[in-house]
Each structure stands twice: as structure tokens, then as C-alpha cells.
Design a protein around this motif. Structure first.
Motif, PDB file in Angstrom:
ATOM      1  N   ILE A 154      -2.037   2.615  -4.804  1.00  0.00           N
ATOM      2  CA  ILE A 154      -1.978   3.740  -3.748  1.00  0.00           C
ATOM      3  C   ILE A 154      -3.149   4.270  -2.350  1.00  0.00           C
ATOM      4  CG2 ILE A 154      -2.812   5.868  -4.942  1.00  0.00           C
ATOM      5  CD1 ILE A 154      -0.475   7.178  -4.250  1.00  0.00           C
ATOM      6  N   ASP A 155      -4.202   2.984  -3.021  1.00  0.00           N
ATOM      7  CA  ASP A 155      -5.519   3.465  -2.529  1.00  0.00           C
ATOM      8  C   ASP A 155      -5.981   1.922  -1.465  1.00  0.00           C
ATOM      9  OD1 ASP A 155      -8.114   3.163  -1.790  1.00  0.00           O
ATOM     10  OD2 ASP A 155      -9.041   4.017  -3.234  1.00  0.00           O
ATOM     11  N   ALA A 156      -5.485   2.865   0.133  1.00  0.00           N
ATOM     12  CA  ALA A 156      -4.952   1.518   1.028  1.00  0.00           C
ATOM     13  C   ALA A 156      -6.670   0.706   1.067  1.00  0.00           C
ATOM     14  CB  ALA A 156      -5.309   2.847   2.766  1.00  0.00           C
ATOM     15  N   GLY A 157      -7.951   1.045   0.638  1.00  0.00           N
ATOM     16  CA  GLY A 157      -9.142   0.762   0.622  1.00  0.00           C
ATOM     17  C   GLY A 157      -9.094  -0.653  -0.502  1.00  0.00           C
ATOM     18  N   MET A 158      -8.823  -0.215  -1.929  1.00  0.00           N
ATOM     19  CA  MET A 158      -8.213  -1.151  -2.759  1.00  0.00           C
ATOM     20  C   MET A 158      -7.538  -2.119  -2.300  1.00  0.00           C
ATOM     21  SD  MET A 158      -9.746  -1.536  -5.885  1.00  0.00           S
ATOM     22  CE  MET A 158     -10.727  -0.564  -6.104  1.00  0.00           C
ATOM     23  N   ALA A 159      -6.549  -1.292  -1.399  1.00  0.00           N
ATOM     24  CA  ALA A 159      -5.769  -2.822  -1.635  1.00  0.00           C
ATOM     25  C   ALA A 159      -5.688  -3.949  -0.750  1.00  0.00           C
ATOM     26  CB  ALA A 159      -4.439  -1.938  -0.961  1.00  0.00           C
TER      27      ALA A 159
ATOM     28  N   ALA B 215      -1.449  -2.009  -8.922  1.00  0.00           N
ATOM     29  CA  ALA B 215      -2.639  -3.097  -8.703  1.00  0.00           C
ATOM     30  C   ALA B 215      -4.121  -3.252  -9.331  1.00  0.00           C
ATOM     31  CB  ALA B 215      -1.703  -3.516  -7.684  1.00  0.00           C
ATOM     32  N   GLY B 216      -3.911  -1.808  -8.478  1.00  0.00           N
ATOM     33  CA  GLY B 216      -5.909  -1.554  -8.567  1.00  0.00           C
ATOM     34  C   GLY B 216      -6.656  -2.801  -7.844  1.00  0.00           C
ATOM     35  N   SER B 217      -7.977  -3.767  -8.171  1.00  0.00           N
ATOM     36  CA  SER B 217      -8.671  -4.925  -7.973  1.00  0.00           C
ATOM     37  C   SER B 217      -7.633  -6.553  -7.391  1.00  0.00           C
ATOM     38  CB  SER B 217      -9.757  -5.254  -8.426  1.00  0.00           C
ATOM     39  OG  SER B 217      -9.248  -5.221  -9.583  1.00  0.00           O
TER      40      SER B 217
ATOM     41  N   THR C 133       1.070  -1.138   0.000  1.00  0.00           N
ATOM     42  CA  THR C 133      -0.089  -0.018  -0.190  1.00  0.00           C
ATOM     43  C   THR C 133       1.199   1.317   0.015  1.00  0.00           C
ATOM     44  OG1 THR C 133      -1.902  -1.399   1.349  1.00  0.00           O
ATOM     45  CG2 THR C 133      -1.604   1.470   1.582  1.00  0.00           C
ATOM     46  N   GLY C 134       0.320   1.890  -0.958  1.00  0.00           N
ATOM     47  CA  GLY C 134       1.775   3.417  -1.000  1.00  0.00           C
ATOM     48  C   GLY C 134       1.814   3.684  -2.280  1.00  0.00           C
ATOM     49  N   ASP C 135       3.108   4.376  -2.984  1.00  0.00           N
ATOM     50  CA  ASP C 135       3.370   5.086  -3.728  1.00  0.00           C
ATOM     51  C   ASP C 135       3.867   3.849  -4.689  1.00  0.00           C
ATOM     52  OD1 ASP C 135       4.710   6.849  -5.886  1.00  0.00           O
ATOM     53  OD2 ASP C 135       4.206   8.354  -5.269  1.00  0.00           O
TER      54      ASP C 135
END
Length: 250
Positions: A226-231, A205-207, A8-10
Motif C-alpha cells: 500500500i505504501d507507494a515508496g516501499m512498493a 509485500a513490504g520490501s 501498489t494499493g490495497d
């Protein structure tokens, strides 16, 4: 087998130290729309090039507009173009200025400019849908009399080289991510360009569809979102494919 992981991150900060990668899959924002999340990510291409194994390559998703916008950046980063395929969908999208419904996306393969194409890992993919055909002899036989035309017949349903336009249903109606790619399409790219047991890097990575495809093809996987919820959704998706064994991804 190494446990697939989604960081999770850049990706620019988290991915390069974890190379070298046998294959990079990248589906960055194209910058084609006014949507808030559709903004080009700057500076990731040189870092991807540095983290790619000498025999590795990168499959990059995008529109023609997006590829034209980053063509000079790809060259400056040390990437060389190899080939492209067209993903044909059963339905697509359209913008106000379009005059045709968009039912395809491009996926281009790049490799390190300091490497020879012959050294890049590529496993030829075939499809079992050859059709019978007859090829007649072009030259007349040297003797006289009645002679039937020479020919050969290929077997129906035999293997042939996979074509560069690949049809795969998109994930509309069941997608976790708004730009999710079908796992079946990603499997083709992975089987083609990453040896079994090799390490695939998914920089956007997306989903986690690519992680799912890696699990199904026997490749190791490391993604970054980068989106923590999606990760978190991606990690759950990959975990549901098969029970994990072994140690964490590098």
C-alpha cells in the motif's frame, strides 16, 4: 518465467481477482504496538481464502497475541490450522511489560477448510545434519550363548526432517522495511508449500523479500504494497536478483 510484480494499493481490492494462488504469504501489521503503521487490516482473510487454490495454503506471520485476536476470523473466513514453526532470531525486541527478550516469531500454516490436508501441496524439507546413533535390540535372542547386541547406525551428516524451530538472522542493519523477514527463511516456506513454477501471492509485500526468494526458487510472484515508496523499492529489489524474461504477472 513470469515477471515478478508488486502492485501498489490495497491488497483487498487488487489481489483477489488475480488468483488462484498456490501459496499465500502474509505478514500483516500485528496490532501489538502503538506505532502509527501497526494497525490491524480488517476483511482481508475471506478474500485471501477465495483466491487460494484448492491445493494451496497460507503461511501467516504473527505473534501469539495476534493469532489469538484473529482466531475466530480465520475460522469464519474458511481457514483451517495446519501447523506452525518458530523463527528464532539472533537478536530481537522487547516491550516495557515484557520479562523476556523477544527473539522469536511464529509462522502458522493454514489451508482451506473445504480441502483435505492430504491434498495440500507440501514438499518435505530436510537438513543434512543427522548424527550417528545406536539402537539396541529390546528382545533377547531365542538361542543361547554370547551374542553381541544388535544395532543400526545412521550416517553422520545424513538427511533428517527439518525441525520446527528455524534459526535465521534477521535483517537488522540492512533492512529496507522495518519488519522485513530474511529471504532465506521465506525460501524455506516457498519450497515447502509451492510447487516449482507455481504462483506465490504476497499480500503485504513490504520490501519485496518474498519476491526475491521466489526468484531464487523458481516460483512466480505477485506482491501488493500500500505504501507507494516501499512498493517501488520492492520492485527495484526484485529486479536486481536476475534479469526478467517473459510476460507480466497475472
Amino acid at each position: 518465467m513470469t515477471i515478478p510484480a508488486v502492485l501498489t494499493g490495497d491488497c483487498r481490492a487488487l489481489m483477489p481477482p488475480r488468483g488462484p494462488f498456490d501459496l499465500i504469504l502474509a505478514d500483516p501489521p500485528y496490532g501489538d504496538t502503538s506505532l502509527a503503521w501497526d494497525r490491524r487490516v480488517e476483511g482481508w482473510l475471506p478474500l485471501a481464502r477465495q483466491s487460494l487454490a484448492p491445493t494451496g495454503s497460507m503461511w501467516l506471520f504473527g505473534s501469539l497475541r495476534a493469532f489469538m485476536a484473529v482466531a475466530s476470523e480465520l475460522r469464519e473466513a474458511g481457514f483451517r490450522y495446519a501447523q506452525e514453526i518458530v523463527w528464532e532470531k539472533q537478536n530481537g525486541s522487547g516491550f516495557h511489560a515484557d520479562r523476556f527478550k523477544r527473539v522469536h516469531e511464529l509462522i502458522a500454516q493454514f489451508y482451506r477448510s473445504d480441502a483435505a490436508w492430504s491434498a495440500i501441496y507440501n514438499a518435505v524439507q530436510t537438513t543434512p545434519d543427522a548424527t550417528a546413533r545406536t539402537v539396541r535390540r529390546k528382545r533377547r535372542p531365542p538361542h543361547t550363548g554370547h551374542i553381541d547386541a544388535g544395532h543400526y547406525v545412521s550416517e553422520d551428516g545424513g538427511p533428517r526432517l527439518m525441525r520446527s524451530v528455524i534459526y535465521a538472522r534477521n535483517a537488522h542493519g540492512r533492512a529496507i522495511h522495518p519488519t522485513e523477514k530474511p529471504s532465506a527463511l521465506l525460501e524455506i516456506l516457498i519450497r515447502t508449500s509451492c510447487p516449482e513454477g507455481g504462483l506465490v501471492a504476497d499480500w503485504f509485500a513490504g520490501s519485496g523479500a518474498a519476491g526475491e526468494a521466489c526468484r531464487l526458487t523458481g516460483r512466480r510472484y505477485l506482491g501488493c504494497e500500500i505504501d507507494a515508496g516501499m512498493a517501488e523499492k520492492a520492485r527495484a529489489r526484485i529486479a536486481a536478483v536476475l534479469p526478467f524474461e517473459g510476460r507480466a504477472a497475472p
